[in-house]
Write an enzyme that holds these catalytic residues in place. Structure first.
Site, PDB file in Angstrom:
ATOM      1  N   ASP A 203       0.860  -1.191   0.000  1.00 17.40           N
ATOM      2  CA  ASP A 203       0.000   0.000   0.000  1.00 17.40           C
ATOM      3  C   ASP A 203       0.891   1.234   0.000  1.00 17.40           C
ATOM      4  O   ASP A 203       0.691   2.184   0.766  1.00 17.40           O
ATOM      5  CB  ASP A 203      -0.914  -0.018   1.225  1.00 17.40           C
ATOM      6  CG  ASP A 203      -2.035   1.014   1.137  1.00 17.40           C
ATOM      7  OD1 ASP A 203      -2.432   1.369   0.018  1.00 17.40           O
ATOM      8  OD2 ASP A 203      -2.521   1.460   2.197  1.00 17.40           O
ATOM      9  N   ASP A 220       2.613   2.731   8.251  1.00 21.75           N
ATOM     10  CA  ASP A 220       1.380   1.984   7.991  1.00 21.75           C
ATOM     11  C   ASP A 220       1.601   0.758   7.099  1.00 21.75           C
ATOM     12  O   ASP A 220       1.276   0.755   5.916  1.00 21.75           O
ATOM     13  CB  ASP A 220       0.316   2.891   7.365  1.00 21.75           C
ATOM     14  CG  ASP A 220      -1.060   2.249   7.440  1.00 21.75           C
ATOM     15  OD1 ASP A 220      -1.187   1.137   7.997  1.00 21.75           O
ATOM     16  OD2 ASP A 220      -2.017   2.853   6.926  1.00 21.75           O
TER      17      ASP A 220
END
Length: 329
Positions: A203, A220
């Site tokens: 991502d 993240d």
């Protein structure tokens, strides 16, 4: 109190968040700021006499404990190789996945930074270097609990999920176009059967990169999974074809300093871009019962949205049929 009521995050009150952090031995000062995060819930919390911490509360039933721990272990592995990643903190018992009542959470040091400037070729070169180092670590082992990025999970399952919300008048066009797209994507994946899937961030967009001290810092890792290495590179490519080629050249030059770049993976770029579009739409559809989603994505699930989404997919269907990007000799 219970953290799980009508909706998984309904019980995540300020008092609950602060109590969860104090359960780990910290003395909070009452300051709390909700950060942009929709899949999970993330807060910056003030600590008496110390720098604030970032607390991430995981969406229940999304990942198993083993899958979250595997994510953490991968980030620790990257940090041990001195890669610029923001790793979770371990408590006195050595745990990074923490529990408070029915909720699971992790704590992180607060790190500042800005988004990278993708029109700056030096930034792209540096990003390529960091990703090359990251993939050198990623290819050394495989995830045992984390999923792989497949055309079925990101494509087939996403179309089925989104179809539940598509207006009846647009359903025939959506179904027909979806089938045509998946047929092409499936063929591209079959043609790339010899491409190696490695542990990837998966991502890796500019929202998950903090640029400071002339270097990117990756945050993240919630979506880490097995994927082709190009999955962590293609999101930095945008604009017309000639612009993407310039961007790609810079990324790969930096990348190749630390890890071998496989040009045959370029045939997957538009397929991966298409799958991300489908996956994002399905993500919104899947989470539409979460009160945060209608509030923050009011444009979703309208007649206009679905019409524009179908037009974007038609454009992407045309791009899937064009020759893949190629590096200059």
């Amino acid at each position: 109190m219970s953290a799980i009521t009508a909706h998984p995050f309904d019980g995540l009150t300020p008092d609950f968040v602060l109590a969860a952090i104090e359960s780990q031995g910290y003395l909070v000062d009452g300051r709390m700021l909700a950060l942009n995060s929709y899949e999970n819930r993330v807060y910056q919390v003030g600590i008496e006499g110390e720098e604030p911490l970032v607390a991430k509360f995981y969406r229940p039933q999304r990942w198993s404990n083993a899958q979250i721990q595997e994510e953490h272990d991968f980030v620790f592995e990257l940090a041990e190789q001195e890669l610029p990643v923001v790793a979770p903190l371990r408590n006195a018992q050595g745990d990074s996945l923490l529990h408070y009542e029915a909720m699971r959470f992790s704590l992180f040091p607060r790190k500042g930074g800005r988004a990278p400037e993708l029109d700056n070729l030096d930034n792209l070169y540096t990003l390529g270097q960091c990703l090359g180092r990251m993939h050198r670590v990623g290819q050394a082992d495989s995830f045992q609990h984390r999923p792989s990025l497949t055309w079925q999970s990101y494509g087939e399952e996403s179309l089925d999920t989104a179809l539940r919300l598509v207006p009846s008048g647009l359903r025939p066009a959506y179904i027909s176009l979806g089938r045509d797209i998946l047929k092409l994507v499936q063929q591209r994946f079959a043609d790339s059967a010899d491409v190696r899937w490695i542990r990837c961030h998966a991502d890796c967009h500019i929202g998950n990169i903090l640029w400071r001290d002339d270097a990117p810092h990756f945050v993240d890792f919630d979506d880490v999974r097995m994927a082709p290495a190009i999955q962590d590179l293609w999101m930095f490519l945008s604009g017309e074809r000639h612009e993407q080629l310039i961007q790609l050249q810079e990324l790969v030059e930096g990348y190749a300093m630390f890890h071998v770049f496989e040009p045959r993976e370029l045939q997957l770029v538009e397929s991966l871009r298409t799958l991300r579009m489908l996956h994002h739409c399905a993500w919104l559809a899947r989470r539409w019962d979460d009160p945060a989603f209608p509030r923050h994505f009011p444009w979703f699930n309208t007649e206009r949205y679905w019409g524009e989404h179908i037009l974007e997919l038609r454009e992407q269907f045309a791009l899937l049929q064009e020759p893949p990007l190629q590096l200059a000799p």
